[in-house]
Scaffold this motif. Structure first.
Motif, PDB file in Angstrom:
ATOM      1  N   LEU A   1       3.911   3.043   6.304  1.00  0.00           N
ATOM      2  CA  LEU A   1       3.077   2.844   5.124  1.00  0.00           C
ATOM      3  C   LEU A   1       3.522   1.662   4.264  1.00  0.00           C
ATOM      4  N   PHE A   2       4.677   1.114   4.555  1.00  0.00           N
ATOM      5  CA  PHE A   2       5.154  -0.029   3.769  1.00  0.00           C
ATOM      6  C   PHE A   2       4.266  -1.253   3.954  1.00  0.00           C
ATOM      7  N   SER A   3       3.406  -1.260   4.958  1.00  0.00           N
ATOM      8  CA  SER A   3       2.469  -2.386   5.124  1.00  0.00           C
ATOM      9  C   SER A   3       1.472  -2.450   3.967  1.00  0.00           C
ATOM     10  N   PHE A   4       1.343  -1.366   3.208  1.00  0.00           N
ATOM     11  CA  PHE A   4       0.456  -1.357   2.046  1.00  0.00           C
ATOM     12  C   PHE A   4       1.096  -2.041   0.844  1.00  0.00           C
ATOM     13  N   PHE A   5       2.392  -2.297   0.918  1.00  0.00           N
ATOM     14  CA  PHE A   5       3.124  -2.878  -0.192  1.00  0.00           C
ATOM     15  C   PHE A   5       3.218  -4.388  -0.036  1.00  0.00           C
ATOM     16  N   HIS A   6       3.201  -5.071  -1.156  1.00  0.00           N
ATOM     17  CA  HIS A   6       3.459  -6.508  -1.197  1.00  0.00           C
ATOM     18  C   HIS A   6       4.938  -6.724  -0.888  1.00  0.00           C
ATOM     19  N   GLU A   7       5.257  -7.874  -0.342  1.00  0.00           N
ATOM     20  CA  GLU A   7       6.649  -8.187   0.017  1.00  0.00           C
ATOM     21  C   GLU A   7       7.612  -7.917  -1.138  1.00  0.00           C
ATOM     22  N   SER A   8       7.219  -8.248  -2.365  1.00  0.00           N
ATOM     23  CA  SER A   8       8.095  -8.061  -3.529  1.00  0.00           C
ATOM     24  C   SER A   8       8.261  -6.590  -3.921  1.00  0.00           C
ATOM     25  N   GLU A   9       7.466  -5.693  -3.331  1.00  0.00           N
ATOM     26  CA  GLU A   9       7.516  -4.266  -3.681  1.00  0.00           C
ATOM     27  C   GLU A   9       8.299  -3.433  -2.670  1.00  0.00           C
ATOM     28  N   LYS A  10       8.757  -4.026  -1.602  1.00  0.00           N
ATOM     29  CA  LYS A  10       9.342  -3.258  -0.493  1.00  0.00           C
ATOM     30  C   LYS A  10      10.642  -2.557  -0.845  1.00  0.00           C
ATOM     31  N   ASN A  11      11.302  -2.913  -1.942  1.00  0.00           N
ATOM     32  CA  ASN A  11      12.534  -2.238  -2.351  1.00  0.00           C
ATOM     33  C   ASN A  11      12.292  -1.206  -3.450  1.00  0.00           C
ATOM     34  N   CYS A  12      11.037  -0.989  -3.800  1.00  0.00           N
ATOM     35  CA  CYS A  12      10.697  -0.009  -4.837  1.00  0.00           C
ATOM     36  C   CYS A  12      10.777   1.400  -4.265  1.00  0.00           C
ATOM     37  N   ASP A  13      10.863   2.393  -5.158  1.00  0.00           N
ATOM     38  CA  ASP A  13      10.800   3.782  -4.711  1.00  0.00           C
ATOM     39  C   ASP A  13       9.440   4.029  -4.069  1.00  0.00           C
ATOM     40  N   PHE A  14       9.444   4.462  -2.823  1.00  0.00           N
ATOM     41  CA  PHE A  14       8.196   4.616  -2.072  1.00  0.00           C
ATOM     42  C   PHE A  14       7.189   5.487  -2.813  1.00  0.00           C
TER      43      PHE A  14
ATOM     44  N   ALA B   1      -3.713   5.897  -7.098  1.00  0.00           N
ATOM     45  CA  ALA B   1      -4.453   6.165  -8.335  1.00  0.00           C
ATOM     46  C   ALA B   1      -5.273   4.945  -8.746  1.00  0.00           C
ATOM     47  N   PHE B   2      -4.708   3.746  -8.593  1.00  0.00           N
ATOM     48  CA  PHE B   2      -5.441   2.524  -8.913  1.00  0.00           C
ATOM     49  C   PHE B   2      -6.669   2.396  -7.999  1.00  0.00           C
ATOM     50  N   GLY B   3      -6.495   2.646  -6.713  1.00  0.00           N
ATOM     51  CA  GLY B   3      -7.617   2.583  -5.772  1.00  0.00           C
ATOM     52  C   GLY B   3      -8.701   3.605  -6.078  1.00  0.00           C
ATOM     53  N   LYS B   4      -8.302   4.768  -6.564  1.00  0.00           N
ATOM     54  CA  LYS B   4      -9.278   5.790  -6.957  1.00  0.00           C
ATOM     55  C   LYS B   4     -10.011   5.385  -8.224  1.00  0.00           C
ATOM     56  N   MET B   5      -9.286   4.800  -9.180  1.00  0.00           N
ATOM     57  CA  MET B   5      -9.920   4.371 -10.434  1.00  0.00           C
ATOM     58  C   MET B   5     -10.967   3.284 -10.162  1.00  0.00           C
ATOM     59  N   THR B   6     -10.610   2.300  -9.345  1.00  0.00           N
ATOM     60  CA  THR B   6     -11.524   1.187  -9.078  1.00  0.00           C
ATOM     61  C   THR B   6     -12.600   1.535  -8.060  1.00  0.00           C
ATOM     62  N   GLY B   7     -12.370   2.593  -7.285  1.00  0.00           N
ATOM     63  CA  GLY B   7     -13.312   2.963  -6.233  1.00  0.00           C
ATOM     64  C   GLY B   7     -13.093   2.194  -4.945  1.00  0.00           C
ATOM     65  N   GLU B   8     -12.074   1.338  -4.912  1.00  0.00           N
ATOM     66  CA  GLU B   8     -11.788   0.554  -3.711  1.00  0.00           C
ATOM     67  C   GLU B   8     -10.955   1.306  -2.690  1.00  0.00           C
TER      68      GLU B   8
ATOM     69  N   ILE C   1      -7.199   2.842  -1.177  1.00  0.00           N
ATOM     70  CA  ILE C   1      -5.894   2.253  -0.878  1.00  0.00           C
ATOM     71  C   ILE C   1      -5.989   1.120   0.142  1.00  0.00           C
ATOM     72  N   PHE C   2      -6.952   1.167   1.043  1.00  0.00           N
ATOM     73  CA  PHE C   2      -7.002   0.195   2.136  1.00  0.00           C
ATOM     74  C   PHE C   2      -7.326  -1.221   1.668  1.00  0.00           C
ATOM     75  N   LYS C   3      -8.088  -1.367   0.596  1.00  0.00           N
ATOM     76  CA  LYS C   3      -8.396  -2.703   0.057  1.00  0.00           C
ATOM     77  C   LYS C   3      -7.171  -3.354  -0.572  1.00  0.00           C
ATOM     78  N   GLN C   4      -6.149  -2.559  -0.845  1.00  0.00           N
ATOM     79  CA  GLN C   4      -4.942  -3.077  -1.486  1.00  0.00           C
ATOM     80  C   GLN C   4      -3.846  -3.423  -0.483  1.00  0.00           C
ATOM     81  N   LYS C   5      -4.099  -3.209   0.788  1.00  0.00           N
ATOM     82  CA  LYS C   5      -3.065  -3.393   1.807  1.00  0.00           C
ATOM     83  C   LYS C   5      -2.415  -4.773   1.686  1.00  0.00           C
ATOM     84  N   GLY C   6      -1.101  -4.774   1.442  1.00  0.00           N
ATOM     85  CA  GLY C   6      -0.328  -6.003   1.346  1.00  0.00           C
ATOM     86  C   GLY C   6      -0.426  -6.714   0.006  1.00  0.00           C
ATOM     87  N   LYS C   7      -1.259  -6.199  -0.896  1.00  0.00           N
ATOM     88  CA  LYS C   7      -1.423  -6.843  -2.208  1.00  0.00           C
ATOM     89  C   LYS C   7      -0.452  -6.233  -3.212  1.00  0.00           C
TER      90      LYS C   7
END
Length: 177
Positions: free
Chosen positions: A95-108, A117-124, A126-132
């Motif tokens: 699932l780390f492919s959904f994270f931007h390179e700068s986020e890979k050391n964050c708590d999963f 939650a952001f994807g649900k709010m916008t209606g997009e 999680i898949f539209k955010q992949k790598g962003k």
């Protein structure tokens, strides 16, 4: 447990999070019951992308999440997203492919619930955010403690609201209101 609860007019200006123990199959029932409790009468629909939407009255948002035997439904004025995830020991590396390179050391889990939650709010979704990189201009409210206390398990959980949200007062209904 069947119960009747109607919010007062003052409470309708607040964000209400409905919690119930159950599985994914029970989420539609809690969603309908939450809408009935919050409004008395309202029209609930589903967008093409699967996002639930309150069409009458206008101007309200709804979001649903379930994990670890807990269902959460949130209703508020404006758009909203909620995500809850039970923190369990498992391999999340795919699932780390959904994270931007700068986020890979964050708590999963903490980052994952924000992205969901952001994807649900916008209606997009999680898949539209992949790598962003996560849109940190949005308003994220950490409700992990409340969900963990309710469930007796460790959870990561957030509400996501538009960045122009000024203040948020919320009520958690775990069946005791």
């Amino acid at each position: 447990m069947q119960r009747k609860m109607h919010l007062t007019a003052k409470m309708k200006n607040k964000t209400v999070i409905y919690l119930e123990k159950g599985n994914k199959d029970n989420s539609a029932l809690l969603k309908r019951r939450a809408v009935q409790d919050y409004f008395g009468s309202a029209t609930l629909d589903t967008k093409e992308n699967g996002k639930p939407v309150i069409t009458q009255p206008e101007g309200y948002g709804i979001s649903v999440s379930h994990s670890g035997g807990i269902i959460a439904v949130v209703i508020t004025r404006g758009e909203v997203g909620i995500d809850i995830e039970e923190r369990v020991d498992r391999d999340n590396s795919r699932l780390f492919s959904f994270f931007h390179e700068s986020e890979k050391n964050c708590d999963f889990y903490d980052l994952w619930v924000k992205k969901e939650a952001f994807g649900k709010m916008t209606g997009e979704g999680i898949f539209k955010q992949k790598g962003k990189k996560l849109d940190t201009d949005s308003c994220f409210i950490d409700i992990s403690r409340e969900i963990s206390l309710f469930s007796g398990k460790e959870f990561s959980a957030v509400l996501c609201l538009p960045k122009d949200t000024e203040t948020l007062e919320y009520i958690i209904d775990n069946g005791t209101l």
